[in-house]
Design an enzyme around this catalytic site. Structure first.
Site, PDB file in Angstrom:
ATOM      1  N   ARG A  62     -69.851  32.570 -57.362  1.00 51.38           N
ATOM      2  CA  ARG A  62     -69.199  33.337 -56.263  1.00 51.38           C
ATOM      3  C   ARG A  62     -68.637  34.650 -56.554  1.00 51.38           C
ATOM      4  O   ARG A  62     -68.831  35.658 -55.945  1.00 51.38           O
ATOM      5  CB  ARG A  62     -68.490  32.543 -55.440  1.00 51.38           C
ATOM      6  CG  ARG A  62     -69.020  31.261 -54.750  1.00 51.38           C
ATOM      7  CD  ARG A  62     -67.654  30.266 -54.074  1.00 51.38           C
ATOM      8  NE  ARG A  62     -67.120  29.924 -55.094  1.00 51.38           N
ATOM      9  CZ  ARG A  62     -65.506  29.636 -54.707  1.00 51.38           C
ATOM     10  NH1 ARG A  62     -65.110  29.711 -53.522  1.00 51.38           N
ATOM     11  NH2 ARG A  62     -64.821  29.328 -55.724  1.00 51.38           N
ATOM     12  N   ASN A  80     -68.697  27.820 -51.607  1.00 53.38           N
ATOM     13  CA  ASN A  80     -69.156  26.621 -52.144  1.00 53.38           C
ATOM     14  C   ASN A  80     -69.301  25.717 -50.994  1.00 53.38           C
ATOM     15  O   ASN A  80     -68.548  25.796 -50.056  1.00 53.38           O
ATOM     16  CB  ASN A  80     -68.037  26.083 -53.106  1.00 53.38           C
ATOM     17  CG  ASN A  80     -68.256  26.818 -54.587  1.00 53.38           C
ATOM     18  OD1 ASN A  80     -69.224  27.318 -54.697  1.00 53.38           O
ATOM     19  ND2 ASN A  80     -67.231  26.717 -55.168  1.00 53.38           N
TER      20      ASN A  80
END
Length: 133
Positions: A62, A80
């Protein structure tokens, strides 16, 4: 949000290559799923919803997405999922989105084993790329 199967849904795997197959077009291949684009499409704005699986959590996926997407001027978000996958919506010029995917594939210790990409409508209300969830 799960991608719905339709004619714009593509199942993709882990290798990226980009080559020029003929004048006026280019080929982008994500594992064995090549797609040809005209050079005119390279700067067309697109928005993709992408689900990544593999070693994509707890490896900086990320944050790497966030930094690179912002650096090259993409908008959207990444988060996520509880099942171990990562979901992303990314918007910008096609060539920049492909550049982001290539960067993620080539960044260790990230290991993308599988991916689903769905083209979705553009959004005009975003000004940056963020990490959510």
């Amino acid at each position: 949000m799960e991608p719905l199967p339709d004619s714009h849904d593509q199942r993709l795997n882990s290798h990226f290559t980009a080559v020029i197959p003929a004048a006026g077009e280019f080929l982008y291949e994500f594992c064995q799923y090549p797609r040809r684009f005209s050079l005119n499409e390279a700067t067309k704005n697109i928005r993709w919803m992408i689900l990544f699986s593999g070693d994509v959590q707890a490896v900086g996926f990320r944050y790497t997405s966030y930094l690179f997407a912002r650096r090259i001027g993409l908008t959207g978000w990444v988060k996520n999922l509880d099942d171990g996958r990562v979901q992303m919506e990314v918007q910008g010029e096609l060539n920049k989105v492909l550049n982001l995917l290539t960067h993620l594939q080539n960044t260790s210790p990230i290991h993308i084993e599988d991916c689903h990409i769905k083209e979705i409508p553009l959004r005009g209300d975003e000004s940056e790329f963020v990490i959510t969830g």
